[in-house]
Design an enzyme around this catalytic site. Sequence first.
Site, mmCIF file in Angstrom:
data_model
loop_
_atom_site.group_PDB
_atom_site.id
_atom_site.type_symbol
_atom_site.label_atom_id
_atom_site.label_comp_id
_atom_site.label_asym_id
_atom_site.label_seq_id
_atom_site.Cartn_x
_atom_site.Cartn_y
_atom_site.Cartn_z
ATOM 1 N N ASP A 66 19.253 29.528 -9.902
ATOM 2 C CA ASP A 66 17.941 29.055 -9.477
ATOM 3 C C ASP A 66 16.964 29.717 -10.433
ATOM 4 O O ASP A 66 16.820 30.940 -10.426
ATOM 5 C CB ASP A 66 17.679 29.475 -8.033
ATOM 6 N N ILE A 94 15.910 20.570 -16.387
ATOM 7 C CA ILE A 94 15.508 20.727 -14.991
ATOM 8 C C ILE A 94 14.017 20.446 -14.850
ATOM 9 O O ILE A 94 13.229 20.726 -15.748
ATOM 10 C CB ILE A 94 15.810 22.145 -14.456
ATOM 11 N N TYR A 157 4.026 8.463 -12.162
ATOM 12 C CA TYR A 157 4.631 9.689 -12.695
ATOM 13 C C TYR A 157 3.830 10.918 -12.297
ATOM 14 O O TYR A 157 4.358 12.029 -12.216
ATOM 15 C CB TYR A 157 4.778 9.584 -14.216
ATOM 16 N N LYS A 164 4.904 17.883 -18.131
ATOM 17 C CA LYS A 164 5.709 17.595 -19.314
ATOM 18 C C LYS A 164 4.885 17.735 -20.595
ATOM 19 O O LYS A 164 5.422 18.105 -21.651
ATOM 20 C CB LYS A 164 6.309 16.189 -19.224
ATOM 21 N N ALA A 197 17.108 13.193 -9.721
ATOM 22 C CA ALA A 197 15.775 13.763 -9.915
ATOM 23 C C ALA A 197 14.713 12.670 -9.979
ATOM 24 O O ALA A 197 13.609 12.820 -9.449
ATOM 25 C CB ALA A 197 15.751 14.599 -11.192
#
Length: 256
Positions: A66, A94, A157, A164, A197
């Site tokens: 994690d 991730i 999004y 990002k 995801a």
Amino acid sequence: MVRTGLQGKKGLVVGIANDQSIAWGCARALREAGAELAVTWLNDKARPHVEPLAQQVQASIAMPLDVASDAQLGALFDAIAAQWGRLDFLVHSIAFAPKQDLQGRVADSSAAGFAQAMDISCHSFLRMARLAEPLMAHGGSLMTMSYLGAEEVIGDYGLMGPVKAALESSVRYLAAELGPAGIRVNAISPGPLATRAASGIAHFETLLADAAHRAPLRRLVDIDDVGALCAFLASDAARSITGGTLYVDAGYHILN
């Protein structure tokens, strides 16, 4: 001649959740190219889904991770240092944002949700880069996963767009800082993929259909397409490529 194979190279792949994960496509391609792998699973719930995949790619190191846990992150890199003594490449695949923040307006995102999304999806890559650096004494390759929403407004999004964008900027700064040590840093930007995801993004099926219809190659990409690019970037053939965002999206990113 510069080698495209990965024989003798050792690398870490973070982000496998199941056999539909982008990280799994990368792990499979890296292993097929000859690399020795370390892989991780998020928690006990994920472990039964990831452990068989780790066995398929004959992972030498398989551990829980994690990224919000400094202890687990440290334990992973300690294990890599003890068993391998070096690291040739790292794949960071991730991302996370709380559902209420991801599916709402960016303007309405909570401070806590924004901070958590940024920490897990972006800053964790910086933490891994810092831990990988001393293991890459002879150079290496760091890779992370982005998306077109970092540069353009993509419907639904939401919060992940700014996150990002921060990740892609971080790639450029890391490339500048680590380049003198021979460490290359790049972002891979796949087209939309039906992963677990991605299922948290509202109206994702519409995004998939639009990409398949409008992309110049008139198709979606798959995790093997992403894996092939990842394996190339890990290889010596990509020794002069750093600081960029490389698209594997059937050409969708060129559209306005």
